[in-house]
Every structure is written in C-alpha cells, then in structure tokens.
Design a protein around this motif. Structure first.
Motif, PDB file in Angstrom:
ATOM      1  N   ILE A 106       0.862  -1.176   0.000  1.00 40.87           N
ATOM      2  CA  ILE A 106       0.000   0.000   0.000  1.00 40.87           C
ATOM      3  C   ILE A 106       0.901   1.230   0.000  1.00 40.87           C
ATOM      4  O   ILE A 106       1.965   1.226   0.638  1.00 40.87           O
ATOM      5  CB  ILE A 106      -0.935  -0.019   1.231  1.00 40.87           C
ATOM      6  N   GLY A 107       0.518   2.267  -0.750  1.00 41.26           N
ATOM      7  CA  GLY A 107       1.344   3.456  -0.834  1.00 41.26           C
ATOM      8  C   GLY A 107       0.538   4.734  -0.720  1.00 41.26           C
ATOM      9  O   GLY A 107      -0.516   4.872  -1.345  1.00 41.26           O
ATOM     10  N   ILE A 108       1.033   5.668   0.087  1.00 43.34           N
ATOM     11  CA  ILE A 108       0.439   6.999   0.229  1.00 43.34           C
ATOM     12  C   ILE A 108       1.513   8.004  -0.161  1.00 43.34           C
ATOM     13  O   ILE A 108       2.566   8.081   0.469  1.00 43.34           O
ATOM     14  CB  ILE A 108      -0.008   7.275   1.679  1.00 43.34           C
ATOM     15  N   GLY A 109       1.252   8.767  -1.217  1.00 46.26           N
ATOM     16  CA  GLY A 109       2.243   9.723  -1.670  1.00 46.26           C
ATOM     17  C   GLY A 109       3.035   9.210  -2.856  1.00 46.26           C
ATOM     18  O   GLY A 109       2.496   8.497  -3.710  1.00 46.26           O
ATOM     19  N   ASN A 110       4.330   9.543  -2.905  1.00 47.41           N
ATOM     20  CA  ASN A 110       5.109   9.292  -4.115  1.00 47.41           C
ATOM     21  C   ASN A 110       6.323   8.398  -3.904  1.00 47.41           C
ATOM     22  O   ASN A 110       7.328   8.525  -4.608  1.00 47.41           O
ATOM     23  CB  ASN A 110       5.556  10.622  -4.736  1.00 47.41           C
ATOM     24  N   VAL A 111       6.252   7.473  -2.951  1.00 49.62           N
ATOM     25  CA  VAL A 111       7.307   6.471  -2.791  1.00 49.62           C
ATOM     26  C   VAL A 111       6.946   5.283  -3.682  1.00 49.62           C
ATOM     27  O   VAL A 111       5.975   4.576  -3.427  1.00 49.62           O
ATOM     28  CB  VAL A 111       7.448   6.028  -1.323  1.00 49.62           C
ATOM     29  N   ARG A 112       7.723   5.079  -4.728  1.00 48.46           N
ATOM     30  CA  ARG A 112       7.385   4.057  -5.722  1.00 48.46           C
ATOM     31  C   ARG A 112       7.923   2.684  -5.322  1.00 48.46           C
ATOM     32  O   ARG A 112       9.008   2.582  -4.753  1.00 48.46           O
ATOM     33  CB  ARG A 112       7.957   4.451  -7.084  1.00 48.46           C
ATOM     34  N   ALA A 113       7.145   1.658  -5.656  1.00 53.01           N
ATOM     35  CA  ALA A 113       7.548   0.278  -5.378  1.00 53.01           C
ATOM     36  C   ALA A 113       7.218  -0.586  -6.585  1.00 53.01           C
ATOM     37  O   ALA A 113       6.118  -0.494  -7.132  1.00 53.01           O
ATOM     38  CB  ALA A 113       6.834  -0.255  -4.140  1.00 53.01           C
ATOM     39  N   SER A 114       8.176  -1.407  -6.983  1.00 55.56           N
ATOM     40  CA  SER A 114       7.985  -2.291  -8.125  1.00 55.56           C
ATOM     41  C   SER A 114       8.550  -3.664  -7.815  1.00 55.56           C
ATOM     42  O   SER A 114       9.605  -3.788  -7.175  1.00 55.56           O
ATOM     43  CB  SER A 114       8.682  -1.736  -9.373  1.00 55.56           C
ATOM     44  N   LEU A 115       7.838  -4.683  -8.278  1.00 54.48           N
ATOM     45  CA  LEU A 115       8.300  -6.058  -8.178  1.00 54.48           C
ATOM     46  C   LEU A 115       8.797  -6.448  -9.562  1.00 54.48           C
ATOM     47  O   LEU A 115       8.023  -6.456 -10.522  1.00 54.48           O
ATOM     48  CB  LEU A 115       7.163  -6.974  -7.731  1.00 54.48           C
ATOM     49  N   VAL A 116      10.078  -6.730  -9.668  1.00 57.22           N
ATOM     50  CA  VAL A 116      10.674  -6.966 -10.979  1.00 57.22           C
ATOM     51  C   VAL A 116      11.356  -8.326 -11.028  1.00 57.22           C
ATOM     52  O   VAL A 116      11.747  -8.898 -10.003  1.00 57.22           O
ATOM     53  CB  VAL A 116      11.687  -5.847 -11.348  1.00 57.22           C
ATOM     54  N   ALA A 117      11.482  -8.853 -12.242  1.00 57.91           N
ATOM     55  CA  ALA A 117      12.122 -10.145 -12.469  1.00 57.91           C
ATOM     56  C   ALA A 117      13.035 -10.036 -13.675  1.00 57.91           C
ATOM     57  O   ALA A 117      12.856  -9.168 -14.540  1.00 57.91           O
ATOM     58  CB  ALA A 117      11.074 -11.229 -12.701  1.00 57.91           C
ATOM     59  N   LYS A 118      14.015 -10.919 -13.739  1.00 60.90           N
ATOM     60  CA  LYS A 118      14.900 -10.962 -14.896  1.00 60.90           C
ATOM     61  C   LYS A 118      14.158 -11.582 -16.068  1.00 60.90           C
ATOM     62  O   LYS A 118      13.419 -12.553 -15.907  1.00 60.90           O
ATOM     63  CB  LYS A 118      16.142 -11.785 -14.568  1.00 60.90           C
ATOM     64  N   SER A 119      14.341 -11.006 -17.251  1.00 61.05           N
ATOM     65  CA  SER A 119      13.708 -11.532 -18.452  1.00 61.05           C
ATOM     66  C   SER A 119      14.725 -11.504 -19.590  1.00 61.05           C
ATOM     67  O   SER A 119      15.763 -10.844 -19.481  1.00 61.05           O
ATOM     68  CB  SER A 119      12.480 -10.695 -18.827  1.00 61.05           C
ATOM     69  N   PRO A 120      14.453 -12.216 -20.680  1.00 60.98           N
ATOM     70  CA  PRO A 120      15.392 -12.203 -21.803  1.00 60.98           C
ATOM     71  C   PRO A 120      15.683 -10.793 -22.312  1.00 60.98           C
ATOM     72  O   PRO A 120      16.780 -10.514 -22.797  1.00 60.98           O
ATOM     73  CB  PRO A 120      14.668 -13.031 -22.870  1.00 60.98           C
ATOM     74  N   GLY A 121      14.707  -9.905 -22.183  1.00 62.89           N
ATOM     75  CA  GLY A 121      14.895  -8.531 -22.629  1.00 62.89           C
ATOM     76  C   GLY A 121      15.546  -7.629 -21.606  1.00 62.89           C
ATOM     77  O   GLY A 121      15.778  -6.451 -21.876  1.00 62.89           O
ATOM     78  N   GLY A 122      15.808  -8.149 -20.403  1.00 60.34           N
ATOM     79  CA  GLY A 122      16.436  -7.355 -19.345  1.00 60.34           C
ATOM     80  C   GLY A 122      15.644  -7.402 -18.063  1.00 60.34           C
ATOM     81  O   GLY A 122      15.794  -8.317 -17.262  1.00 60.34           O
ATOM     82  N   VAL A 123      14.738  -6.441 -17.862  1.00 61.68           N
ATOM     83  CA  VAL A 123      13.966  -6.338 -16.631  1.00 61.68           C
ATOM     84  C   VAL A 123      12.480  -6.388 -16.963  1.00 61.68           C
ATOM     85  O   VAL A 123      11.994  -5.629 -17.807  1.00 61.68           O
ATOM     86  CB  VAL A 123      14.288  -5.028 -15.880  1.00 61.68           C
ATOM     87  N   GLU A 124      11.770  -7.279 -16.304  1.00 60.14           N
ATOM     88  CA  GLU A 124      10.309  -7.356 -16.433  1.00 60.14           C
ATOM     89  C   GLU A 124       9.684  -6.805 -15.163  1.00 60.14           C
ATOM     90  O   GLU A 124       9.936  -7.316 -14.067  1.00 60.14           O
ATOM     91  CB  GLU A 124       9.863  -8.799 -16.642  1.00 60.14           C
ATOM     92  N   VAL A 125       8.896  -5.747 -15.290  1.00 60.89           N
ATOM     93  CA  VAL A 125       8.178  -5.216 -14.133  1.00 60.89           C
ATOM     94  C   VAL A 125       6.913  -6.048 -13.961  1.00 60.89           C
ATOM     95  O   VAL A 125       5.963  -5.914 -14.728  1.00 60.89           O
ATOM     96  CB  VAL A 125       7.840  -3.725 -14.326  1.00 60.89           C
TER      97      VAL A 125
END
Length: 208
Positions: A106-125
């Motif tokens: 949960i986020g209030i304001g502008n603190v960004r959070a992303s769950l990312v994984a490695k993919s053949p193209g580089g980074v998958e969000v």
C-alpha cells in the motif's frame, strides 16, 4: 547510510544520502521480520528534507516496528495518528508472507515500489504498487485498500523515494546481491535536489 541483512528467504539492502549540501537524510526504511513467517519492508519519505523530515520518518519507523503484526492498512492509520505533530511523510509498505508466496502493499504519496524479475529482454516489471494521494500525518483516504500479488524466488522488490529518478529500473544487474543493486541505483539515478533512498529486497528462495 547503508544497511543490509536477511529476513527469512529475503536478502535486503537499503542505501541513502541527504540532499546535496545537507547532512541529514529525511528518508528512512523499515525492514523487520514478522513472527518468523513473514516480513514488513517499506520506505518513509519525510515531507521536505533535512532534520525535520528525518524526525517524521523515524517516528513512522518506530510505530511500524512496534505494531509490525498489524495489517498494512492498519499500520498506515497508526502512522497517520502518530505523525500528526510532525511534517508528515509519504510511505509505501509491503508485507511478504513467506509460506504463501504473497506480497501485500500500500502506498500513500510518491514512494514508488515495483516487483521486478529478470527476463530475456532485461527487466520485467511484474507489478507496481498503486499510489494514493495524501500525506501520512495530514490527510489519508478514509478507505485504504492494499493490493496483493505473488512473489517468487528470484523476484526483486525495489522501493524508492522520490529522490530517485523514474528510470531507475532500466539497468539492474540481477547477478549482483541486493546491496550492490541498491548502491548502483543510488549512484546512477539519484537527484541532487532531494534526499534519496533505495530499498532492494531479493527473494532468494532459502533463508540466509
């Protein structure tokens, strides 16, 4: 400021620096285990910068640490009450259930959070936290609804204050440990005009 460690199967690291010309960073992280079955991680960005911003963020960290077993939406309300006498803060929290392989955030304001994984193209969000307008300590929505997503071994959770540029996920080195990833993001993507903090949490599949 650099901190790092393990929470069950999660390898985490946080690094930060104050605004150029200042000595105190108003951004702080929380990274604590919850009853051996999960973890609570997040970033609090005290409004503005400097010592007063740090006081607000540290107040929130203490509240979260003490009440870590509560649901994330309840934790936001606890912080909202506690920070009413401070500058207030933006914050994004994530609770990870080790056994279920699920993440609630949960986020209030502008603190960004992303769950990312490695993919053949580089980074998958894989997913990004939905951010709601407001300032914890001044104004938050009456109804707070956390999102829930799966988290798998190999996934990387990156939470960044707004002192980090929007393109900070573009060149992540997935072969590196969380500490190096956090350091690289801070070095290459931080703004000189604001405090900056990066929290990188990697699901390693086994406890460290």
């Amino acid at each position: 400021m650099d901190e790092h460690g393990w929470l069950g199967p999660l390898e985490w690291a946080a690094t930060s620096r104050p605004r150029q010309g200042e000595h105190v960073c108003g951004d702080r992280q929380i990274a604590v285990e919850v009853d051996g079955a999960g973890a609570l991680v997040g970033v609090l960005d005290g409004l503005g910068h400097g010592a007063d911003a740090a006081d607000a963020a540290l107040c929130g960290v203490q509240v979260l640490t003490d009440a870590r077993t509560e649901p994330v939406e309840v934790l936001v309300q606890h912080c909202h009450r506690a920070l009413s006498g401070t500058r207030g803060a933006a914050m994004t929290l994530a609770r990870i259930d080790f056994a279920a392989g699920m993440l609630q955030w949960i986020g209030i304001g502008n603190v960004r959070a992303s769950l990312v994984a490695k993919s053949p193209g580089g980074v998958e969000v894989r997913s990004s936290a939905r951010l709601t307008g407001g300032i914890v300590g001044y104004r938050v929505p009456e109804v707070l609804s956390p999102q829930e997503v799966s988290i798998r071994p190999g996934d990387l959770l990156v939470i960044a204050s707004d002192g980090i540029t929007d393109d900070h996920l573009d060149d992540i080195d997935f072969a590196a440990p969380s500490r190096v990833i956090a350091d690289q993001i801070l070095a290459h993507h931080s703004k000189q005009t604001d405090d900056a903090l990066v929290l990188a949490t990697r699901h390693r599949g086994t406890a460290g």
